[in-house]
Scaffold this motif. Structure first.
Motif, PDB file in Angstrom:
ATOM      1  N   LYS A   1     -27.588  14.626  -6.511  1.00  0.00           N
ATOM      2  CA  LYS A   1     -27.146  15.993  -6.194  1.00  0.00           C
ATOM      3  C   LYS A   1     -25.849  15.939  -5.368  1.00  0.00           C
ATOM      4  CE  LYS A   1     -28.905  20.313  -4.310  1.00  0.00           C
ATOM      5  NZ  LYS A   1     -30.051  20.990  -3.694  1.00  0.00           N
ATOM      6  N   LEU A   2     -25.792  15.042  -4.401  1.00  0.00           N
ATOM      7  CA  LEU A   2     -24.601  14.876  -3.584  1.00  0.00           C
ATOM      8  C   LEU A   2     -23.415  14.437  -4.445  1.00  0.00           C
ATOM      9  CD1 LEU A   2     -23.401  14.887  -0.711  1.00  0.00           C
ATOM     10  CD2 LEU A   2     -24.106  12.506  -0.517  1.00  0.00           C
TER      11      LEU A   2
ATOM     12  N   ALA B   1     -44.882   6.500  -1.934  1.00  0.00           N
ATOM     13  CA  ALA B   1     -43.668   5.668  -1.940  1.00  0.00           C
ATOM     14  C   ALA B   1     -42.775   6.028  -3.124  1.00  0.00           C
ATOM     15  CB  ALA B   1     -44.053   4.187  -1.997  1.00  0.00           C
ATOM     16  N   ALA B   2     -43.370   6.225  -4.313  1.00  0.00           N
ATOM     17  CA  ALA B   2     -42.590   6.601  -5.501  1.00  0.00           C
ATOM     18  C   ALA B   2     -41.937   7.965  -5.314  1.00  0.00           C
ATOM     19  CB  ALA B   2     -43.486   6.602  -6.738  1.00  0.00           C
ATOM     20  N   PHE B   3     -42.663   8.903  -4.683  1.00  0.00           N
ATOM     21  CA  PHE B   3     -42.122  10.236  -4.419  1.00  0.00           C
ATOM     22  C   PHE B   3     -40.911  10.146  -3.491  1.00  0.00           C
ATOM     23  CE2 PHE B   3     -41.747  14.104  -1.935  1.00  0.00           C
ATOM     24  CZ  PHE B   3     -41.799  15.096  -2.897  1.00  0.00           C
ATOM     25  N   GLU B   4     -41.029   9.389  -2.415  1.00  0.00           N
ATOM     26  CA  GLU B   4     -39.930   9.263  -1.453  1.00  0.00           C
ATOM     27  C   GLU B   4     -38.708   8.606  -2.086  1.00  0.00           C
ATOM     28  OE1 GLU B   4     -39.639  10.721   1.445  1.00  0.00           O
ATOM     29  OE2 GLU B   4     -41.644  11.570   1.189  1.00  0.00           O
TER      30      GLU B   4
ATOM     31  N   VAL C   1     -44.816  11.519 -13.873  1.00  0.00           N
ATOM     32  CA  VAL C   1     -43.954  12.249 -12.952  1.00  0.00           C
ATOM     33  C   VAL C   1     -44.147  11.662 -11.557  1.00  0.00           C
ATOM     34  CG1 VAL C   1     -43.481  14.490 -11.869  1.00  0.00           C
ATOM     35  CG2 VAL C   1     -44.008  14.373 -14.319  1.00  0.00           C
ATOM     36  N   VAL C   2     -43.038  11.252 -10.924  1.00  0.00           N
ATOM     37  CA  VAL C   2     -43.130  10.658  -9.591  1.00  0.00           C
ATOM     38  C   VAL C   2     -42.483  11.536  -8.525  1.00  0.00           C
ATOM     39  CG1 VAL C   2     -43.336   8.283 -10.405  1.00  0.00           C
ATOM     40  CG2 VAL C   2     -41.063   9.233  -9.953  1.00  0.00           C
ATOM     41  N   TYR C   3     -41.635  12.480  -8.964  1.00  0.00           N
ATOM     42  CA  TYR C   3     -40.990  13.394  -8.020  1.00  0.00           C
ATOM     43  C   TYR C   3     -40.785  14.723  -8.728  1.00  0.00           C
ATOM     44  CZ  TYR C   3     -37.529  15.747  -5.186  1.00  0.00           C
ATOM     45  OH  TYR C   3     -36.874  16.693  -4.437  1.00  0.00           O
ATOM     46  N   ALA C   4     -41.015  15.820  -8.026  1.00  0.00           N
ATOM     47  CA  ALA C   4     -40.768  17.144  -8.584  1.00  0.00           C
ATOM     48  C   ALA C   4     -40.080  18.003  -7.544  1.00  0.00           C
ATOM     49  CB  ALA C   4     -42.072  17.799  -9.028  1.00  0.00           C
TER      50      ALA C   4
ATOM     51  N   LYS D   1     -35.031  10.392  -2.747  1.00  0.00           N
ATOM     52  CA  LYS D   1     -33.747   9.784  -2.352  1.00  0.00           C
ATOM     53  C   LYS D   1     -32.779   9.757  -3.531  1.00  0.00           C
ATOM     54  CE  LYS D   1     -35.606   6.745   1.214  1.00  0.00           C
ATOM     55  NZ  LYS D   1     -35.920   5.350   1.545  1.00  0.00           N
ATOM     56  N   ARG D   2     -33.267   9.365  -4.713  1.00  0.00           N
ATOM     57  CA  ARG D   2     -32.407   9.333  -5.900  1.00  0.00           C
ATOM     58  C   ARG D   2     -31.929  10.732  -6.248  1.00  0.00           C
ATOM     59  NH1 ARG D   2     -36.021   5.241  -7.313  1.00  0.00           N
ATOM     60  NH2 ARG D   2     -37.449   6.746  -8.226  1.00  0.00           N
TER      61      ARG D   2
END
Length: 155
Positions: free
Chosen positions: A149-150, A136-139, A78-81, A143-144
């Motif tokens: 979402k947009l 860095a992976a979280f940021e 997991v890199v982003y939550a 962004k993704r």
């Protein structure tokens, strides 16, 4: 509750068999994607401690063929939550068991959603970042996530 990215890290390996290949001995892409999805699922479930489902998979590009007898090593973390969804980085390496070394075959980001027992979105633990690489992976994941979402809301 808080959990580190490293707590979710998981590795699944499998030797590729003839039943997974075409007549030329190349492993079907779907077999690799299934293994990647299973690895992403296990890492996400380990992080969420709840059922999870795949909501999205980023682009997959195979960099080299995978053949019968190769050892495929899938690593997921997991890199982003966010609130109920998370991004899991999955990397596939391939090793010819008759030679030394591994080569990167492909990678992708799987968006997984945590669900409660009634199948509704479930709140995730806070992701704790421990290293500059994880930051860095979280940021990048954030962004993704915001871009997707947009894209969804502008339809």
């Amino acid at each position: 509750m808080k959990k580190s990215s490293s707590e979710s890290k998981l590795v699944i390996s499998q030797v590729m068999m003839p039943s997974q290949a075409n007549v030329a001995g190349n492993i079907h892409g779907g077999e690799i994607i299934k293994l990647m999805d299973s690895t992403a699922y296990a890492a996400a479930r380990r992080f969420a401690r709840s059922n999870v489902v795949t909501a999205r998979v980023d682009e997959l590009e195979f960099h080299l063929p995978i053949l019968i007898g190769d050892l495929v090593i899938c690593t997921a973390q997991v890199v982003y939550a966010g609130r109920s969804s998370m991004e899991v980085a999955v990397t596939v390496e391939v090793e010819d068991l008759e030679c030394e070394g591994r080569n990167k075959a492909l990678s992708a980001f799987f968006t997984m959603v945590s669900l409660d027992k009634k199948g509704r979105p479930n709140i995730l633990p806070e992701l704790v970042i421990e290293t500059s690489e994880e930051e860095a992976a979280f940021e990048e994941g954030k962004k993704r996530y915001e871009a997707h979402k947009l894209k969804r809301t502008s339809k």
